[in-house]
Design an enzyme around this catalytic site. Structure first.
Site, mmCIF file in Angstrom:
data_model
loop_
_atom_site.group_PDB
_atom_site.id
_atom_site.type_symbol
_atom_site.label_atom_id
_atom_site.label_comp_id
_atom_site.label_asym_id
_atom_site.label_seq_id
_atom_site.Cartn_x
_atom_site.Cartn_y
_atom_site.Cartn_z
ATOM 1 C CE1 TYR A 112 -2.756 -3.090 0.513
ATOM 2 C CE2 TYR A 112 -3.227 -2.508 2.666
ATOM 3 C CZ TYR A 112 -4.097 -3.024 1.295
ATOM 4 O OH TYR A 112 -4.512 -3.893 1.754
ATOM 5 C CG ASP A 161 -6.935 -4.791 4.785
ATOM 6 O OD1 ASP A 161 -7.335 -4.964 5.378
ATOM 7 O OD2 ASP A 161 -6.567 -3.925 3.608
ATOM 8 C CE LYS A 186 2.880 -16.683 -2.972
ATOM 9 N NZ LYS A 186 2.525 -18.120 -2.759
ATOM 10 C CG ASP A 191 -0.005 -19.496 -0.336
ATOM 11 O OD1 ASP A 191 1.090 -19.214 0.650
ATOM 12 O OD2 ASP A 191 0.047 -19.719 -2.183
ATOM 13 C CG ASP A 202 -10.663 -7.620 6.711
ATOM 14 O OD1 ASP A 202 -10.253 -6.556 7.424
ATOM 15 O OD2 ASP A 202 -11.053 -6.695 5.858
#
Ligand code: NAI
Ligand code: MG
Length: 354
Positions: A135, A244, A187, A220, A248
């Site tokens: 971001y 993020d 990742k 993942d 959530d």
């Protein structure tokens, strides 16, 4: 000493839930805590429709000297593109005030049912990097409107940015004094440059904390582990996007998005920190008085902790838990029929004797 709080209610259900957070603070003050003083700012998508910007150009300077910021939620996607209020308000505050830690506690509270069958022990914290990563906002569009149109958005990981958020996470694992386990999302198999650096910094930081277990999962697989074994997790540290997503997911595992608070912290305390529910402005339920105010009230609890009002913070947590455990007053997302204000009132009523 008066705690000066800048209040930014935002759009849609933002003002509805912030009203309940303020109700709690006023009740606490009546009980002898604080005192608190409030300055309210009508920024967000609605402000953009009136003025052409989601907050004034000197907005950051206006609130720079406050002790903390209480934020509802911004966004009115039917009338204002989300990127306008997100980039022009949220990201300006987070980056401008170097709020490099986004802290998101996830805890299944008594009386609340997780969508995961048989799981009743969920208690972890997501430490999300909040100023760079995916971001960063760096990038742009080229050849707009032509067949050659292209867009880039660069993921930025800096050594300083990764190290400071990881140290915060490892320190937190120590402070919590529980499992003393840090799990980092990465990742580096596919995004080898940026998460290669992330992994290197993680190994260095972990070296300084021999008493804290350090684990690493690709994002993942991480989302799967979190569903299968939420009770295993203690402190999670992740880049902006991965954090993020994981928070959530965590909020959903803990019963409802309407229950999950967050803090955007500048741990150096050079700038004010910001406290808010994780959820957005929920236009689908705005104006009906049915939004769950618990996420905002628990954000107020985090704000109180940050300001050193430890006993007030403890009472807020205890009052929320007592009301939820009783199960009489619940909003619709928790399977009840109570209104936002009724749940806020019930929590306020408990503050005196918990
Ligand atoms: P959302 O979090 O607003 O809503 C997702 C779903 O959860 C909706 O069905 C909503 O009704 C429900 N929900 C959310 N909060 C609730 C609460 N307190 N009580 C009961 N139910 C609740 O996410 P969505 O729909 O993706 O975004 C809506 C707007 O919010 C967009 O404009 C988005 O940009 C903005 N947004 C703002 C954020 C912020 O201010 N930090 C964070 C996320 C989204
Ligand atoms: Mg989110």
């Amino acid at each position: 000493m008066v705690h000066r709080i800048a209040v930014i209610p935002g759009d849609n259900i933002g003002p509805e839930v912030v009203a309940e957070g303020l109700k709690v603070l006023r009740r606490l003050q009546a009980l002898g805590f604080g005192p608190f003083a409030y300055d309210e700012y009508p920024w967000g998508a609605g402000y953009y429709l009136k003025t052409g910007a989601p907050m004034p150009a000197d907005g950051l300077d206006t609130i720079r000297d406050c002790d903390a910021i209480l934020f509802g939620a911004h966004g009115d996607p039917q009338r204002v593109p989300d990127r306008v209020s997100s980039q022009g308000l949220m990201h300006k505050l987070r980056k401008g005030f170097q709020q490099y830690v986004n802290l998101r506690p996830v805890r299944l509270l008594p009386g609340v049912v997780s969508p995961l069958r048989g799981k009743d022990e969920i208690d972890f914290v997501v430490v999300r990097e909040n100023t760079e990563g995916e971001y960063s906002g760096m990038g742009g569009r080229l050849h707009a409107g032509t067949p050659y149109e292209l867009a880039t958005q660069t993921t930025v990981i800096t050594r300083i940015g990764a190290e400071r958020v990881m140290r915060f996470a490892f320190d937190l694992a120590r402070q919590r004094g529980g499992k003393k386990r840090a799990a980092a999302a990465t990742k580096s198999n596919a995004l080898s440059h940026v998460f290669g650096l992330w992994d290197e910094v993680l190994a260095e930081v972990a070296n300084d904390y021999p008493d804290v277990e350090c684990h690493k999962f690709h994002i993942d697989a991480f989302t799967v582990h979190l569903i299968n074994r939420p009770e295993w997790f203690d402190v999670i540290v992740a880049s902006n996007l991965f954090g993020d997503i994981l928070s959530d997911e965590g909020a959903a595992l803990a019963g409802s998005l309407g229950m999950a608070p967050s803090a955007n912290l500048d741990p150096t305390r050079r700038h004010p920190s910001l406290f808010e529910p994780i959820h957005g402005s929920a236009p689908d339920i705005a104006g009906q008085g049915i939004a769950n105010p618990v996420a905002t009230i628990l954000a107020v609890r985090m704000l109180l902790d940050w300001l050193g009002e430890a006993e007030a913070a403890r009472r807020v947590q205890a009052a929320v838990e007592a009301v939820l455990a009783e199960g009489q007053v619940r909003t619709r997302d928790l399977g009840g029929r109570s209104t936002t204000a009724q749940l806020g009132d019930a929590i306020c009523a408990r503050l005196e004797a918990v």
